[in-house]
Structure formats: structure tokens, C-alpha cells
Write an enzyme that holds these catalytic residues in place. Structure first.
Site, PDB file in Angstrom:
ATOM      1  N   SER A 171      33.936  21.042  18.116  1.00  0.00           N
ATOM      2  CA  SER A 171      35.339  21.097  17.442  1.00  0.00           C
ATOM      3  C   SER A 171      36.400  20.106  17.736  1.00  0.00           C
ATOM      4  O   SER A 171      36.290  19.709  18.853  1.00  0.00           O
ATOM      5  CB  SER A 171      35.987  22.712  17.731  1.00  0.00           C
ATOM      6  OG  SER A 171      37.102  22.986  16.994  1.00  0.00           O
ATOM      7  N   SER A 172      37.137  19.856  16.839  1.00  0.00           N
ATOM      8  CA  SER A 172      38.309  18.755  17.014  1.00  0.00           C
ATOM      9  C   SER A 172      39.427  18.952  16.349  1.00  0.00           C
ATOM     10  O   SER A 172      39.286  19.790  15.242  1.00  0.00           O
ATOM     11  CB  SER A 172      37.376  17.582  16.825  1.00  0.00           C
ATOM     12  OG  SER A 172      37.398  17.159  15.470  1.00  0.00           O
TER      13      SER A 172
END
Length: 329
Positions: free
Chosen positions: A95-96
Site C-alpha cells: 500500500s502507498s
């Protein structure tokens, strides 16, 4: 979690203002409503920690670090115009937080209107949902992600910033039928194809904006005598996101035997990914060179209830390819 504003107050506001100036100088945030959202939504509340890749290893920076120098690095990074790795599992990025200028371009391309309801695929940190809430109101925003840790964190970040949209834990490839219909669907993860179930959850004349291949496809949903469909062109900009997980996961593709200089070309990689499984890589290279190395916005996608394809210049023209496997409804 504290607000994050007390120790940093003015530095956070100054960093946010500098980020907005940078985005506007690059031609983004031409819509005053989105400009105001980026000016007022504090990104640092959504990235209380993140990871920086240093020589193949991830270094964690966080806002509660007892070292003031490292805290200052964290704050500067929170307002850096680039993606931030926010969740790493076994050395893999899952995730970013997306590059803010890219987020601004996507939100403007979504062409929201007052009163629109929006489904966001991929909750991330919650920052994008907060921007949508600022523009449309939290009752109009639904965000979905299949990872419960991600949705829990997004809810906490949103609450800290004063927003409480609907955040759902579930497979975004299947949409969110209990909250439908939606006037806009925006995905913040790369897709192999457009999940056909999304169309049924759209209101008439809805828009879908999603990363596909290494570009952004903008689709207009329409109803006609043959049923519901969606069609549109890619934006010119490139876009690289974490891949969708779950039923619509992007399959891995291994490629060899092509000139390295072509494989490293961004536009050719876009075509190669777009035609995966439909066009031999050498045929893709021949087409790309024959057509003058076309930009992304010459390509488009058409989606119907039982079929979808990508095309160059004309959906009914000679260059069209079935898109990757679809998602079962």
C-alpha cells in the site's frame, strides 16, 4: 494518535502551501474547489509513518520519532510530491500514498459535480477520500479495500482529520453494491481490465477513472438499445500504482527477446502491457513503430456486459485487442 499539528503547526502549513504551489506551477489544480481541498486537507495526518527505500531496504520515518531531525525529515517527506510507501509486508510494498500531483490530475479528470456520489477502489491512507469529502461531503464518499488493516488505518486517519466517509472492507473488484448507484468510480490501484460489475453499480452518464496498463483510462457510462456500456480514451499521463488484489488481480507477465532500448521505453511498455495475452510482443513492437510511437491518449477502451477491448484511434478500427481476463460477477 494525536493530531500531529501541535509540534509542527506552522512548518506543516508552510510545507502544504509549498506543495500546492508546486502542483499549480506544473499546471495542476486548475479547479478552485480542488485547489482549496489540497490547501486545507493536511496530508501528514494520513502518513503518520512511511518507509523510504535505502539501498534495497526500507527505513521507517514517523511523526513521533524522539529525534527532531528525523521528525523534520518525516514532515518534509509527507509533503513531497511523490508516492510514499505506507505498508510493507515481507519486503513487498502492498500500500502507498500516491503522488499528490497525480492525485490532483485524477481528481480533476473525474469531473465531479455537486451532489455526485463517488466510490473509491483502494482506500490507501484515506487521504484521497478526505479530498473527496472536502469537495463533496462525507456522505457522498465510499472507499473500499480488501485489507482490514488498511481500512482500519484509513478510518483512523480520516477521523483525525475530521472526516467520516463510509470505509468498507471488501473486494473492490466487485464494487460495493450496497452503496450503489455511484456517479463516479475512481480506482487507485492498477487493473488488468475493467470489472464488468462496476457498470451495473453506476448511475446513467457516470464516469469511471482507473489505472490500466501504465496509463489512466477515463470511461463514460451510457445506456443504449444494447444495454449498458462504457467507453473512453486514456489520459496522456503515465500512472504507476500498486496492483489490485483479489478477484481482479493483475497477472504477472514475463517478456524476453526484445531490444532493451524498446523495453525501457515508457510508451512501448504501455502498449505491451495493454495488449498482454492478445498480441505477440514482436507484433506489438512492429505496430508501435509503424504507427509513429503513439501517445497514450490515442488509445481507448470499450466495455460491455460481456466483452471489453482496447483500441488504437477508433473502437471499430483495425487495431483492437481483447483486454485481460475479467472478474466473475
Amino acid at each position: 494518535m494525536g493530531t500531529g499539528l501541535e509540534p509542527y503547526g506552522d512548518p506543516a502549513a508552510e510545507a502544504r502551501a509549498a506543495l500546492v504551489r508546486l502542483i499549480t506551477a506544473g499546471g495542476g489544480l486548475t479547479d478552485p474547489a480542488w485547489l482549496l481541498a489540497f490547501e486545507e486537507v493536511p496530508r501528514h495526518l494520513f502518513v503518520p509513518y512511511y518507509f523510504v527505500n535505502r539501498a534495497g531496504r526500507y527505513e521507517r520515518l514517523w511523526g513521533e520519532d524522539p529525534d527532531p531531525v528525523r521528525r523534520a525529515r518525516w514532515l518534509r517527506g509527507a509533503y513531497y510530491d511523490g508516492p510514499l510507501a505506507t505498508r510493507v509486508r515481507d519486503g513487498e510494498l502492498i500500500s502507498s500514498s500516491s503522488q499528490p500531483s497525480l492525485m490532483a490530475g485524477m481528481l480533476e479528470a473525474l469531473q465531479v459535480r455537486y451532489g455526485d456520489s463517488v466510490l473509491e477502489i483502494g482506500a490507501g491512507t484515506g487521504y484521497n477520500a478526505a479530498l473527496l469529502c472536502h469537495r463533496l461531503g462525507e456522505s457522498k464518499v465510499t472507499s473500499i479495500d480488501m485489507d482490514e488493516e488498511i481500512t482500519e488505518a484509513a478510518r483512523a486517519h480520516l477521523a483525525a482529520a475530521g472526516y467520516r466517509p463510509t470505509v468498507v472492507t471488501g473486494d473492490g473488484a466487485r464494487g460495493c453494491p450496497e452503496r450503489a448507484p455511484f456517479d463516479r468510480i475512481i480506482a487507485t490501484c492498477t487493473l488488468p481490465s475493467v470489472p464488468p460489475g462496476w457498470l451495473a453499480q453506476c448511475s446513467p452518464d457516470a464516469r469511471i477513472l482507473a489505472p490500466l496498463s501504465t496509463g489512466l483510462i477515463s470511461l463514460r457510462v451510457r445506456d443504449d438499445a444494447h444495454g449498458r456500456s462504457a467507453e473512453g480514451h486514456f489520459l496522456r499521463t503515465s500512472a504507476f500504482f500498486v496492483a489490485l488484489r483479489g478477484a481482479g488481480a493483475v497477472p504477472e507477465r514475463r517478456i524476453g527477446g526484445l531490444p532493451r532500448r524498446q523495453l525501457e521505453n515508457d510508451l512501448f511498455r504501455f502498449l505491451l502491457t495493454l495488449t498482454a495475452g492478445s498480441l505477440d510482443p514482436r507484433e506489438a513492437l512492429s505496430l508501435w513503430e509503424r504507427e509513429g510511437r503513439p501517445q497514450r491518449d490515442r488509445f481507448g477502451v470499450t466495455v460491455t456486459a460481456d466483452h471489453q477491448w482496447a483500441w488504437l484511434d477508433d473502437p471499430g478500427g483495425p487495431y483492437a485487442w481483447p483486454l485481460g481476463r475479467t472478474v466473475p460477477e
